[in-house]
Write an enzyme that holds these catalytic residues in place. Structure first.
Site, short mmCIF file in Angstrom:
data_model
loop_
_atom_site.label_atom_id
_atom_site.label_comp_id
_atom_site.label_asym_id
_atom_site.label_seq_id
_atom_site.Cartn_x
_atom_site.Cartn_y
_atom_site.Cartn_z
N ARG A 116 39.68 40.81 44.54
CA ARG A 116 38.66 41.83 44.86
C ARG A 116 37.25 41.28 44.67
NH1 ARG A 116 41.09 45.95 40.57
NH2 ARG A 116 42.91 44.69 41.09
N LYS A 154 48.30 33.84 33.91
CA LYS A 154 49.61 34.44 34.20
C LYS A 154 50.68 33.72 33.39
CE LYS A 154 48.74 35.65 39.07
NZ LYS A 154 48.91 37.11 39.00
N1 BES Z 1 47.50 37.60 43.48
C1 BES Z 1 47.72 38.64 42.55
C2 BES Z 1 48.57 39.78 43.13
C3 BES Z 1 49.99 39.44 43.48
C4 BES Z 1 51.00 39.59 42.55
C5 BES Z 1 50.32 39.03 44.75
C6 BES Z 1 52.31 39.29 42.87
C7 BES Z 1 51.63 38.74 45.08
C8 BES Z 1 52.62 38.87 44.14
C9 BES Z 1 46.41 39.24 42.09
O1 BES Z 1 45.34 38.37 42.04
C10 BES Z 1 46.63 39.73 40.68
O2 BES Z 1 46.91 38.92 39.85
N2 BES Z 1 46.53 41.05 40.50
C11 BES Z 1 46.72 41.65 39.24
C12 BES Z 1 45.64 42.69 39.05
C13 BES Z 1 45.57 43.25 37.66
C14 BES Z 1 45.09 42.20 36.69
C15 BES Z 1 44.64 44.43 37.69
C16 BES Z 1 48.11 42.30 39.25
O3 BES Z 1 48.53 42.81 40.28
O4 BES Z 1 48.78 42.24 38.21
ZN ZN Z 2 45.18 37.26 40.23
#
Ligand code: BES
Ligand code: ZN
Ligand code: ZN
Length: 494
Positions: free
Chosen positions: A348, A274
């Site tokens: 997931r 990230k």
């Molecule tokens: N933990 C994150 C989702 C999240 C984002 C929770 C912001 C709370 C606030 C999750 O693991 C993630 O990074 N999801 C990605 C999925 C994508 C790579 C398909 C997302 O939501 O960008």
């Molecule tokens: Zn994530």
């Protein structure tokens, strides 16, 4: 904060603040009727500052010694005949937050003005939740001088004498619900270097209570033996060992319910790293697990007649030298193979193993809570959780429990037409969809692949798990979202 229930008498209790609940239409009459000595001055002051007695509007006015309270608090509750629990919860939270901040240590809330047929138990529960949650702070890392005032506030809930028992029951329940919520908040707010999987497992262990609540912690060797390859693929890049928690509460009754909480104790995204801004709040990524711990912590006290199995697959998502690479393929507990194309879609993967493990327990239903997708925040904003379910009945009971708990949820579809998007060319599934649209739905469809025919609901709590703006009821940081909703739901089983 201490909360006391008192029967209304002709003599008003001496206090720092005496609170009068007023209606939107009749607030001036309410004041004249209940506070004749002061009403004229208070009304003219409130008119001057534009007070309208809207639901949840709260205003403190000094009494200059004209009654035996230093301030009168005028609080709008909407319609007096059918006050909603959410309004009461919010009013009390706002009031308690203001009074603790101003070192006003004894607060009377006069419920005796409410219609006697109002559900006093529910309203008192909401008042207790508001009082405790409104006085919540996480200031253990502030130096002494900067801590918020910690003087012991006494809140007195005044009710009609023949409603005393209902009110006392409600307050007891509200205190349990609030404490479970605050425990979950504390876990989310703590530094992520402290709340490791091992730390969470120790927390779980502490909750065990003889035969009523048993706690089993599985280490990595055990997790590997079970064949949870999807879960293990997430922890590979971290030095912190993963811990799988199985907590079982036996309250009797006929139903067995599994509660599964996503618990990535820190989500860097792994090799699909990230950026700095998006990583800032990623200690929140164990909020689902924290909510499950919060719920489990109070079951032996609340004693609902149901069996509850809490499952938490905790690990860190780090980009270490051994980290999973985009393109790697993992095999889940149920044999499904998953092509991992983005290591940031890790929740997931852990849930794939947790859900398929849950199925082997033959439960009547499975509910998972997960800070799963940013897409759900795009769809529903920061306050509403998405509910996905293969059972309409379960969606209905979750929606009803959420309404009672004052937690916002909205049902979203498990649309079959989108399922193709999570199928892989070289494995059974891929962990990110082929399209970037509808990300909350495709994530939920991925999870559904692991629950078989068991009635299941998935709550995507990415938005409401963490508060960025801050309000009385939900100060900045972890909110403990889901705890009260689940406790409400579990107490409906007979
Ligand atoms: N933990 C994150 C989702 C999240 C984002 C929770 C912001 C709370 C606030 C999750 O693991 C993630 O990074 N999801 C990605 C999925 C994508 C790579 C398909 C997302 O939501 O960008
Ligand atoms: Zn994530
Ligand atoms: Zn995550």
């Amino acid at each position: 904060m201490k909360l006391h229930v008192k029967a209304a008498t002709v003599n008003r209790i001496e206090s720092d603040v005496w609170t009068l609940l007023v209606t939107h239409e009749g607030w001036k009459q309410d004041l004249h009727h209940n506070l004749p000595q002061l009403a004229k001055d208070v009304v003219s002051h409130l008119e001057h500052i534009g007070f309208e007695a809207k639901a949840s509007e709260v205003q403190l006015v000094p009494t200059f010694g004209k009654i035996n309270s230093r301030f009168v608090c005028v609080a709008g509750i909407g319609d007096k005949e059918k006050v909603h629990v959410s309004t009461v919860r919010e009013v009390v939270a706002t009031l308690v937050r203001q009074t603790t901040r101003n070192k006003l240590n004894s607060v009377v809330i006069d419920f005796s003005v409410l219609n006697a047929n109002t559900g006093f138990e529910g309203l008192s529960q909401a008042a207790a939740e508001g009082a405790f949650l409104g006085s919540y702070t996480f200031d253990k890392y502030k130096s002494a001088a900067k801590k918020s005032p910690s003087a012991e506030t006494n809140v007195y809930l005044v009710v009609p004498p023949n409603r005393l028992q209902f009110a006392a029951n409600g307050v007891k329940k509200g205190e349990i619900f609030a404490k479970a919520t605050m425990y979950a908040r504390d876990l989310v707010n703590e530094s992520p270097t402290i709340t490791t999987p091992t730390f969470l497992a120790e927390q779980a262990k502490k909750l065990s209570k003889k035969d009523v609540l048993t706690v089993e912690i599985l280490n990595e060797a055990h997790i590997r033996k079970l064949g949870m390859g999807a879960y293990l693929s997430v922890t590979r890049g971290s030095d912190e060992p993963a811990k799988f928690m199985v907590m079982t509460y036996k309250g009797g009754g006929k139903k067995k319910i599994v509660l599964a909480g996503k618990a990535i104790t820190f989500d860097t995204g792994g090799l699909s790293l990230k950026d700095a801004k998006n990583m800032e709040t990623m200690k929140l990524d164990m909020a689902g697990g924290a909510a499950v711990l919060g719920v489990m912590s109070m079951l032996p006290i609340l004693k609902p007649k149901v069996t509850v199995v809490g499952l938490i697959a905790a690990c860190e998502n780090m980009p270490g030298a051994k980290a999973t690479k985009p393109g790697d393929i993992a095999t889940a507990f149920n044999g499904t193979t998953i092509e991992i194309l983005n290591t940031d879609a890790e929740g997931r993967l852990t849930l794939a193993d947790v859900l398929s493990y849950a199925v082997t327990l033959k439960p009547d239903m499975i509910i998972d809570l997960a800070t799963l997708t940013g897409a759900c925040m795009v769809a529903l904003g920061e306050e509403i959780a998405g509910v996905f379910s293969n059972s309409e009945d379960l969606t209905k009971s979750i929606t009803a429990a959420a309404k009672q708990a004052g937690e916002l949820v909205w049902s979203l579809p498990l649309e079959e037409a989108y399922r193709e998007s999570v199928k892989s060319d070289i494995a059974d599934l891929r962990n990110i969809a082929k399209t970037r649209y509808g990300g909350a739905i495709t994530a939920a469809l991925f999870l559904e692949e692991f629950v078989g025919q068991v009635p299941w609901a998935h709550l995507d709590i990415a938005g409401p798990a963490f508060e960025e703006k801050g309000s009385s009821l939900r100060p900045k940081g972890g909110t403990g979202f889901g705890v009260r909703l689940l406790l409400e739901l579990l107490t409906t089983f007979k």
